[in-house]
Enzyme design. Sequence first.
Site, PDB file in Angstrom:
ATOM      1  N   SER A   1      17.316-166.848  46.628  1.00 52.90           N
ATOM      2  CA  SER A   1      18.179-166.865  44.581  1.00 52.90           C
ATOM      3  C   SER A   1      17.294-168.359  44.432  1.00 52.90           C
ATOM      4  O   SER A   1      17.400-169.134  45.302  1.00 52.90           O
ATOM      5  CB  SER A   1      19.893-167.347  44.868  1.00 52.90           C
ATOM      6  OG  SER A   1      20.134-168.242  44.347  1.00 52.90           O
TER       7      SER A   1
ATOM      8  N   ASN B   1       2.457-122.452  24.150  1.00 52.14           N
ATOM      9  CA  ASN B   1       3.981-122.315  24.837  1.00 52.14           C
ATOM     10  C   ASN B   1       3.556-121.712  26.592  1.00 52.14           C
ATOM     11  O   ASN B   1       4.763-122.269  27.070  1.00 52.14           O
ATOM     12  CB  ASN B   1       4.263-121.724  24.176  1.00 52.14           C
ATOM     13  CG  ASN B   1       5.042-121.841  22.691  1.00 52.14           C
ATOM     14  OD1 ASN B   1       4.729-122.963  22.103  1.00 52.14           O
ATOM     15  ND2 ASN B   1       5.290-121.395  21.144  1.00 52.14           N
TER      16      ASN B   1
ATOM     17  N   TYR C   1      10.509-120.626  22.068  1.00 51.73           N
ATOM     18  CA  TYR C   1       9.588-122.172  22.067  1.00 51.73           C
ATOM     19  C   TYR C   1      10.020-122.258  20.902  1.00 51.73           C
ATOM     20  O   TYR C   1      10.520-122.245  20.430  1.00 51.73           O
ATOM     21  CB  TYR C   1       8.564-122.551  22.511  1.00 51.73           C
ATOM     22  CG  TYR C   1       8.210-123.612  22.449  1.00 51.73           C
ATOM     23  CD1 TYR C   1       7.803-124.254  23.406  1.00 51.73           C
ATOM     24  CD2 TYR C   1       7.787-124.559  21.240  1.00 51.73           C
ATOM     25  CE1 TYR C   1       7.526-125.985  23.442  1.00 51.73           C
ATOM     26  CE2 TYR C   1       6.902-125.897  21.400  1.00 51.73           C
ATOM     27  CZ  TYR C   1       7.196-126.899  22.211  1.00 51.73           C
ATOM     28  OH  TYR C   1       6.942-127.956  22.512  1.00 51.73           O
TER      29      TYR C   1
ATOM     30  N   SER D   1       3.094-136.765  22.241  1.00 55.27           N
ATOM     31  CA  SER D   1       2.856-136.107  23.411  1.00 55.27           C
ATOM     32  C   SER D   1       1.784-137.069  24.398  1.00 55.27           C
ATOM     33  O   SER D   1       2.410-137.227  25.767  1.00 55.27           O
ATOM     34  CB  SER D   1       3.646-135.490  24.050  1.00 55.27           C
ATOM     35  OG  SER D   1       2.898-133.977  23.420  1.00 55.27           O
TER      36      SER D   1
ATOM     37  N   ASN E   1      19.755-161.242  49.207  1.00 52.51           N
ATOM     38  CA  ASN E   1      20.336-160.926  48.581  1.00 52.51           C
ATOM     39  C   ASN E   1      19.060-158.877  49.388  1.00 52.51           C
ATOM     40  O   ASN E   1      18.530-159.583  49.485  1.00 52.51           O
ATOM     41  CB  ASN E   1      19.997-161.019  47.160  1.00 52.51           C
ATOM     42  CG  ASN E   1      20.767-162.010  46.689  1.00 52.51           C
ATOM     43  OD1 ASN E   1      22.123-162.475  47.613  1.00 52.51           O
ATOM     44  ND2 ASN E   1      20.705-163.094  45.719  1.00 52.51           N
TER      45      ASN E   1
ATOM     46  N   GLU F   1      20.136-152.555  46.119  1.00 51.15           N
ATOM     47  CA  GLU F   1      21.314-152.743  44.899  1.00 51.15           C
ATOM     48  C   GLU F   1      20.221-151.753  43.432  1.00 51.15           C
ATOM     49  O   GLU F   1      21.399-151.070  42.878  1.00 51.15           O
ATOM     50  CB  GLU F   1      21.184-154.143  44.605  1.00 51.15           C
ATOM     51  CG  GLU F   1      22.430-154.763  45.507  1.00 51.15           C
ATOM     52  CD  GLU F   1      22.587-156.284  45.175  1.00 51.15           C
ATOM     53  OE1 GLU F   1      24.006-156.994  44.830  1.00 51.15           O
ATOM     54  OE2 GLU F   1      21.211-157.163  44.806  1.00 51.15           O
TER      55      GLU F   1
ATOM     56  N   LYS G   1      20.623-168.061  49.801  1.00 52.73           N
ATOM     57  CA  LYS G   1      20.797-166.732  50.059  1.00 52.73           C
ATOM     58  C   LYS G   1      19.822-165.672  50.073  1.00 52.73           C
ATOM     59  O   LYS G   1      18.744-166.004  50.151  1.00 52.73           O
ATOM     60  CB  LYS G   1      20.518-165.629  48.661  1.00 52.73           C
ATOM     61  CG  LYS G   1      22.361-166.812  47.606  1.00 52.73           C
ATOM     62  CD  LYS G   1      23.084-166.212  48.033  1.00 52.73           C
ATOM     63  CE  LYS G   1      23.148-165.160  46.305  1.00 52.73           C
ATOM     64  NZ  LYS G   1      24.312-164.290  46.911  1.00 52.73           N
TER      65      LYS G   1
ATOM     66  N   THR H   1      38.211-145.116  57.202  1.00 49.11           N
ATOM     67  CA  THR H   1      38.551-144.900  55.938  1.00 49.11           C
ATOM     68  C   THR H   1      39.323-145.311  55.085  1.00 49.11           C
ATOM     69  O   THR H   1      39.992-146.113  55.506  1.00 49.11           O
ATOM     70  CB  THR H   1      39.804-143.478  56.589  1.00 49.11           C
ATOM     71  OG1 THR H   1      40.563-143.921  57.165  1.00 49.11           O
ATOM     72  CG2 THR H   1      38.547-142.136  57.435  1.00 49.11           C
ATOM     73  N   HIS H   2      39.576-145.194  54.350  1.00 52.01           N
ATOM     74  CA  HIS H   2      39.499-145.788  53.024  1.00 52.01           C
ATOM     75  C   HIS H   2      39.342-147.169  53.079  1.00 52.01           C
ATOM     76  O   HIS H   2      39.819-148.271  52.134  1.00 52.01           O
ATOM     77  CB  HIS H   2      40.955-145.938  52.876  1.00 52.01           C
ATOM     78  CG  HIS H   2      42.291-144.568  52.994  1.00 52.01           C
ATOM     79  ND1 HIS H   2      42.717-143.859  51.629  1.00 52.01           N
ATOM     80  CD2 HIS H   2      41.919-143.653  54.030  1.00 52.01           C
ATOM     81  CE1 HIS H   2      43.422-143.046  52.347  1.00 52.01           C
ATOM     82  NE2 HIS H   2      42.700-142.926  54.134  1.00 52.01           N
TER      83      HIS H   2
HETATM   84  N1  ARG Z   1       2.506-130.220  23.660  1.00 46.22           N
HETATM   85  C1  ARG Z   1       4.195-129.433  23.433  1.00 46.22           C
HETATM   86  C2  ARG Z   1       5.134-129.092  24.592  1.00 46.22           C
HETATM   87  O1  ARG Z   1       5.544-130.209  25.131  1.00 46.22           O
HETATM   88  C3  ARG Z   1       3.067-128.426  23.546  1.00 46.22           C
HETATM   89  C4  ARG Z   1       3.269-127.207  23.298  1.00 46.22           C
HETATM   90  C5  ARG Z   1       3.631-127.074  21.756  1.00 46.22           C
HETATM   91  N2  ARG Z   1       3.831-125.592  21.273  1.00 46.22           N
HETATM   92  C6  ARG Z   1       4.092-125.622  19.840  1.00 46.22           C
HETATM   93  N3  ARG Z   1       3.970-124.251  19.262  1.00 46.22           N
HETATM   94  N4  ARG Z   1       3.587-126.181  18.884  1.00 46.22           N
HETATM   95  O2  ARG Z   1       5.350-128.777  24.824  1.00 46.22           O
END
Ligand code: ARG
Length: 458
Positions: free
Chosen positions: A274, A107, A314, A20, A282, A287, A280, A152-153
């Site tokens: 454009s 955790n 967890y 991650s 825009n 948007e 144009k 309205t509408h």
């Molecule tokens: N990278 C993990 C997360 O974002 C951290 C917690 C990981 N804990 C574990 N028991 N593997 O959730």
Amino acid sequence: MWGGRFAEGPSALMREINASISFDKRLWRQDIAASRAHVAMLCAREIVSQEDGDAIEEGLDRIEDEYQADGVPEDPSLEDIHMHVEHRLAELIGPAAGRLHTARSRNDQVATDFRLWVRDAIDETELRLQALQRALVLRAEEHVGTIMPGFTHLQAAQPVTLGHHLMAYYEMLRRDRSRFADARARMNESPLGAAALAGTSFAIDREATALALGFDRPAANSLDAVSDRDFAIDYLMAATQCALHLSRLAEEFILWASQPFGFVTLADSFSTGSSIMPQKRNPDAAELVRGHSGRIAGTMVALVTVMKGLPLAYSKDMQDDKQPVFEAHDLLGLSLAAMAGMIETSRFNADRMRAAAEAGHPTATDLADWLVRRLGLPFREAHHVTGRIVWAADERGASLWELPLDVFQAVDSRIGEEVFGLLSLEASVKSRTSFGGTAPASVKKRIEAARKVLEMKS
Ligand code: ARG
């Protein structure tokens, strides 16, 4: 980190799906802050010696400087930000680094870091919301008497003022601010010290770490503390509601900037051209704000769906909590800033608005109300009488205020000259003095109140 029990390392695919760091590196400041609070507490409770604690704190300072200067260097063999910091700490100070993780788990660590991050995100969003509100208030003040059609509408209904219309969005953003503030107050409990899920046998001081990190108190149940992601969902729900408001405002500007409306001319700096049609201009920013709102709502649905059905405590699914929040925050921040910029720099075309407001007999209700007040007609009958007069006007291709008196009198002989005093757009708008109505005097009062709340200098 867990080599003791394993004969083999993870496969490349295991590593890839598990990692991650590419996104949770955004938590580095919070991770270091939480580690500082944790180690200070471990020393105060004599769980870690002051000497080791000092070394850890110095190491964390160093890492902070490094990340500040060069960003977080991503090492694919270290899963997440927590491991990156701890690994670098070991490189810098040696085996004492291993004491930092006493009475702590990733955790409770990630739950703490992420809460701190969302809390900061709310504070940032609050400032951006205020900036957009200020932009709205300034333009509303300028156009407190500028008449436009109220719909309205999407059909001409009754005249309103542009100031009143813009202030409607001020109110929406006020509710958004209160939703974010609620979320902030509710989430401000510290998970740190819940450890893996069950708490710890070390004599830690959860009050102290909570206080050090600006939390109101420690979270009361360790299972809940590590598995709760309500705060992230609260944030995304508030963000979704806010994005929805921005999308509606964007839609108005897109309509207003179109040729048939012509109510607003966006500044060059907030328009795009454009590549094929030289004429144009825009409204791309508006948007994209409208488009981004769909993506923000999607992040909310994503996280709700990730969390749904997870047993305590967890599960790794929860690692997928971060990207939706980061994405929503980035998109919302940009949308709020872009809307503020667009509103500050737009030119409103009062003549076009007025001309549009004249179409479709927008003061017919004023006439019906007058028949009730002046002639004592029941409203239903007044509605009918007015309908006949509107019909007569349409047959002549005229506005109500252009009709000769005898046309009114042919429908109801009791109508006199004074009727002309109430058929103009100005008279109509001015008469809407009920609380929250479009009368310029009322809107001015609301603007003054808003200025005070937003601490704007007059
Ligand atoms: N990278 C993990 C997360 O974002 C951290 C917690 C990981 N804990 C574990 N028991 N593997 O959730």
